[in-house]
Write a protein that holds these residues in place. Sequence first.
Motif, short mmCIF file in Angstrom:
data_model
loop_
_atom_site.label_atom_id
_atom_site.label_comp_id
_atom_site.label_asym_id
_atom_site.label_seq_id
_atom_site.Cartn_x
_atom_site.Cartn_y
_atom_site.Cartn_z
N UNK A 370 -1.87 -5.68 -1.43
CA UNK A 370 -0.45 -6.03 -1.30
C UNK A 370 0.45 -4.98 -1.95
N UNK A 371 -0.02 -3.75 -2.04
CA UNK A 371 0.76 -2.67 -2.64
C UNK A 371 0.73 -1.44 -1.73
N UNK A 372 1.92 -0.95 -1.38
CA UNK A 372 1.97 0.31 -0.63
C UNK A 372 3.36 0.94 -0.82
N UNK A 373 4.20 0.94 0.21
CA UNK A 373 5.56 1.47 0.03
C UNK A 373 6.30 0.66 -1.03
N UNK A 374 5.94 -0.57 -1.16
CA UNK A 374 6.41 -1.44 -2.23
C UNK A 374 5.36 -2.51 -2.43
N UNK A 375 5.44 -3.25 -3.54
CA UNK A 375 4.62 -4.45 -3.63
C UNK A 375 5.12 -5.41 -2.56
N UNK A 383 4.83 -7.85 5.02
CA UNK A 383 4.96 -6.65 4.18
C UNK A 383 6.31 -6.59 3.48
N UNK A 384 6.85 -7.74 3.10
CA UNK A 384 8.16 -7.78 2.47
C UNK A 384 8.10 -7.75 0.96
N UNK A 385 9.06 -7.04 0.34
CA UNK A 385 9.13 -6.98 -1.11
C UNK A 385 9.92 -8.19 -1.63
N UNK A 386 9.30 -9.36 -1.58
CA UNK A 386 9.90 -10.58 -2.14
C UNK A 386 9.72 -10.53 -3.66
N UNK A 387 10.83 -10.62 -4.40
CA UNK A 387 10.73 -10.39 -5.85
C UNK A 387 10.05 -11.53 -6.59
#
Length: 786
Positions: A370-375, A383-387
């Motif tokens: 679950x880590x690439x351009x962002x977590x 592939x969303x960066x949900x905080x």
Amino acid sequence: MELKKSTFVFLFALLTSISAIANSPIWENAKWIWQEEAGPANTWVAFRKEFNLKEIPKNALANIAVDTKYWLWVNGEMVLFEGGLARGAAPNTNYYDEVDLKSYLKKGENTIAILVWYWGRTRKVHDDSGKGGLLFYADFGQQVLKSDDTWKMKVHPAYDPKSGGGGGSANRVNAYNVKFDAQKSLGDWTDNAWYSNNYNDKNWDKPILKGVANGKPWGTLVKRAIPQWNDRGLVDYESLVLKSNKEKINLPFKNTTDSLLVISAKLPFNKQITPYLKVNSKAGKTIVADMENPFNMLKGTFITKDGVQEFESYSWINGHVVEYSIPAGVEVLALKYRWTGVGEMTGNFECSDPYFSRLWWMARNTLYVCARDGFMDCPDRERGLWIGDVADQTGAIFYSLDDAGKQLLKKGIDNTIAYRAGDTIQGLAPGFGAYRGKSSELTGQSLQFIDQVVWQYYYNTGDKKTLENAYPAILKYLKLWEMQSNGLPEHRKGYANWIDWGIDPDQVPVNVILYYMALNATKKMATTLDKEQDLEWLNPRIESIKANFENEYWQGNRYGSKDKVIEERTSALAMISGLAKKEHYNILVDSVLVPVRKSSPHMEWMAEEAIMLTGQYDKGLERMKVRYEEQVNMEWLTTLYEKFLPKLRGTYNHAWNAPNYVLSRYIAGIKPTSVAWKTFEVKPNLAHMTSVKQVVPSVKGDITMEVNKTASKYQLDLISPDKTTATVYIPKEDKAISKILVNGKEIWKKGKLKTKLKNLSLIDEDVDFISFEVEEGTWNFTAVYK
């Protein structure tokens, strides 16, 4: 003479801009280049530049920016596999890479070849500029190489822009399927024309000059925030079988039947991979490489030419098994995959109970995939960066990943702050505003971000600049919350009144607690950053919630709303936050946290941590085992699911599983006790276990610990990195300790320090532990029980 305020502001702005220019890369008059059209979406464009070098330069750093991704070759040798980051450092910005080309250059003729993939759509992870483009600049000493109209360019005819993929809505994956027709291939276009004598680019187009560095629509150029991918090269699969009958096959393998055969290629565990094949075929055969993963949104399709040929699908996918559909008559010579990702999984946990060793390993795999351009929430469906997902990942990052993982966390913080909507901290960056035109504030997640992400990142790394950047936005967001006459904050719903996927969520008190935790974290930030004046606003709110929470939410056997049924999340958070009274701990553990199991994995780790905080480690492990047992017992599964209830469902690799954080912090018992791990605690709590091994990749270096215990002896081995001090706890285990040896010397006997040892001191002794303080180095503690 006193300067006027306006003059001072002007001078400060001038100096700041001069400093920014001095620290920014020199692009001179390099131009963004592309074809005449702005896109179109899902276009692959090949660029070539031939040049002559009289000598190899001392330095050969190239700055490269694209929208969206690129692959780089020098003289036919691949330099970089998938360069570029999805756009979204901040609105109107574009990342650029710094790439060292020196080892690939040679005297005389050289060729740089770059394949650029323009996505051309804005979704969760990528804020599209609206135009494809390449920008290149390299200073080779005696000459400068830059992108301009002397380069050669060709829209790659083999890649089909109508390949589809990524899902049908903006709520899904940004990338596309890769569909490649080898009959339209450009040949070996990445190599030198003079060297291989097999390529001629005279019929290629002259690129169109589209803009200048830092100009619109690509925007301000921001240096790549994380290292390039850890590219492990092409390797064989673990096994190959025919899907129809599970028969094992060996290569080369020819499909001699009249129908399509599917080869299932097994990976060692769930990874981000690009599939590769080498075949001997007649022209016009269609081979598809897809994942068995039901949530996978992407696949690679290869249409053959005559003869032996190779293909690698550059759009990464993930799962446990790659399925290759092989048409009749095709001979498969090789099937491989390339595993890429952010840094490495250097942290590790093993124990005498194989169940928990496997669970920790599965949780680490889940974090890494679950880590690439962002977590991200998941690597397949969104592939969303949900905080909120990042908040759940944060604790695990510092026990699992190397420095690249920490840099990716910093990137997530910076991106989230940059994409706030006014004073609202959104739940997603680039955010709903990028593709839906509205705020993505999920209040619980935005509050989790403050304490669990920003503060914990600073506490574990000591990166004060990131804290300074985030702090003003955090304070403004907290001030959006109004206080009620009962002394507690008014509930904010955000765009959805959501806190957890589980059963019977109690949104209002959960957000009250998360707001309290965010206030306390912000208070620590204010003190760290010398913003003491902000305490005048923070302290009254903290004290008001502390004074009124018990009266409003204690229901005699649990914490929560009066009109809600019993659930465990509110009670767990009350304990973690310090709002729960310690006199309630036993009833909360026995009546709520052990028997009530309504949380989803998003908040499950909170219930487990709350039990651990009471020192009832066996009960914490019992809950963890019950909740994850079904998954751990699935031999094929190597990552963890999105949801427990009413059954396992959702993606099988979702970001918010964190048993590795709980096991490492409370069972291995290693945690920082000051900023950036300058001091840390080693206090294993083995419960029913007899051994634990832990590697913590701290910012000071790896901390390695191993504990083994028997009925008569307790042994702890510790390697502590430079410039650290550790407090080591030796448990009494309800027994009398006759002696303690350190590095082979008897240093403690009958309650006294018998022998002094350099860099070691006795700190304390109580009913449960004897504690020592040790400096950096290798330490062996052996306690002998009577």
